[in-house]
Motif scaffolding. Structure first.
Motif, PDB file in Angstrom:
ATOM      1  N   SER A  16      25.006  73.707  37.324  1.00  0.00           N
ATOM      2  CA  SER A  16      25.983  73.544  38.554  1.00  0.00           C
ATOM      3  C   SER A  16      25.590  74.710  39.251  1.00  0.00           C
ATOM      4  N   LEU A  17      25.144  75.911  38.696  1.00  0.00           N
ATOM      5  CA  LEU A  17      24.690  77.068  39.419  1.00  0.00           C
ATOM      6  C   LEU A  17      23.436  76.675  40.053  1.00  0.00           C
ATOM      7  N   ASP A  18      22.495  76.279  39.222  1.00  0.00           N
ATOM      8  CA  ASP A  18      21.193  75.718  39.920  1.00  0.00           C
ATOM      9  C   ASP A  18      21.375  74.818  41.020  1.00  0.00           C
ATOM     10  N   TYR A  19      22.213  73.909  40.703  1.00  0.00           N
ATOM     11  CA  TYR A  19      22.463  72.861  42.082  1.00  0.00           C
ATOM     12  C   TYR A  19      23.013  73.631  43.310  1.00  0.00           C
ATOM     13  N   LEU A  20      23.952  74.627  43.047  1.00  0.00           N
ATOM     14  CA  LEU A  20      24.511  75.546  43.933  1.00  0.00           C
ATOM     15  C   LEU A  20      23.320  76.305  44.835  1.00  0.00           C
ATOM     16  N   LYS A  21      22.595  76.881  44.031  1.00  0.00           N
ATOM     17  CA  LYS A  21      21.495  77.771  44.371  1.00  0.00           C
ATOM     18  C   LYS A  21      20.416  76.766  45.224  1.00  0.00           C
ATOM     19  N   LYS A  22      20.194  75.485  44.831  1.00  0.00           N
ATOM     20  CA  LYS A  22      19.420  74.665  45.456  1.00  0.00           C
ATOM     21  C   LYS A  22      20.027  74.483  46.796  1.00  0.00           C
ATOM     22  N   PHE A  23      21.239  74.067  47.021  1.00  0.00           N
ATOM     23  CA  PHE A  23      22.109  73.805  48.065  1.00  0.00           C
ATOM     24  C   PHE A  23      22.000  74.730  48.968  1.00  0.00           C
ATOM     25  N   VAL A  24      22.337  76.114  48.788  1.00  0.00           N
ATOM     26  CA  VAL A  24      22.338  77.288  49.600  1.00  0.00           C
ATOM     27  C   VAL A  24      20.809  77.226  50.205  1.00  0.00           C
ATOM     28  N   ASN A  25      19.960  77.271  49.033  1.00  0.00           N
ATOM     29  CA  ASN A  25      18.208  77.293  49.850  1.00  0.00           C
ATOM     30  C   ASN A  25      17.957  76.180  50.911  1.00  0.00           C
ATOM     31  N   SER A  26      18.629  75.068  50.850  1.00  0.00           N
ATOM     32  CA  SER A  26      18.426  74.230  51.861  1.00  0.00           C
ATOM     33  C   SER A  26      19.155  74.131  53.115  1.00  0.00           C
ATOM     34  N   LEU A  27      20.117  75.212  53.209  1.00  0.00           N
ATOM     35  CA  LEU A  27      20.862  75.322  54.426  1.00  0.00           C
ATOM     36  C   LEU A  27      20.062  76.307  55.322  1.00  0.00           C
ATOM     37  N   GLU A  28      20.351  75.734  56.725  1.00  0.00           N
ATOM     38  CA  GLU A  28      19.610  76.541  57.856  1.00  0.00           C
ATOM     39  C   GLU A  28      20.600  76.741  58.886  1.00  0.00           C
ATOM     40  N   GLY A  29      20.351  77.706  59.667  1.00  0.00           N
ATOM     41  CA  GLY A  29      21.035  77.979  60.851  1.00  0.00           C
ATOM     42  C   GLY A  29      22.539  78.082  60.846  1.00  0.00           C
TER      43      GLY A  29
END
Length: 104
Positions: A16-29
């Motif tokens: 779950s933490l890996d998924y969260l980190k991947k999600f945050v890394n995908s965010l922009e602006g």
């Protein structure tokens, strides 16, 4: 992501933490600001960490919960996949943007 404070102790927590980190890394602006506001109550960094704990709630009860005064994120561990987490967070962030809180 450097603000996140939690060491997962199980495989589900790590995933779950890996998924969260991947999600945050995908965010922009603006999306990154909305995520920060969801976790902290502010769209600028006003804290030195975001504490993460894990829950094992299922079904309609399964959703991320934040406490912005701490800041604190309760992250469910029962996501089947990264797209499931991303969809849930995206929906929450979209609802947050539509709320009167964001219009102030």
């Amino acid at each position: 992501m450097k603000l996140f404070r939690r060491k997962p102790s199980t495989g589900r927590e790590r995933q779950s933490l890996d998924y969260l980190k991947k999600f945050v890394n995908s965010l922009e602006g603006k999306a990154l600001y909305v995520f920060l506001r969801f976790c902290t109550g502010s769209d600028v960094i006003t804290c030195d960490s975001i504490r993460i704990c894990f829950s094992s709630l299922e079904g309609p009860q399964r959703h991320p919960v934040t406490r912005t005064f701490t800041p604190f994120l309760e992250l469910p561990t029962l996501y089947e996949s990264f797209p499931a987490l991303a969809e849930e967070f995206t929906n929450i962030m979209t609802e947050s943007q539509a709320s009167s809180f964001d219009k102030i």
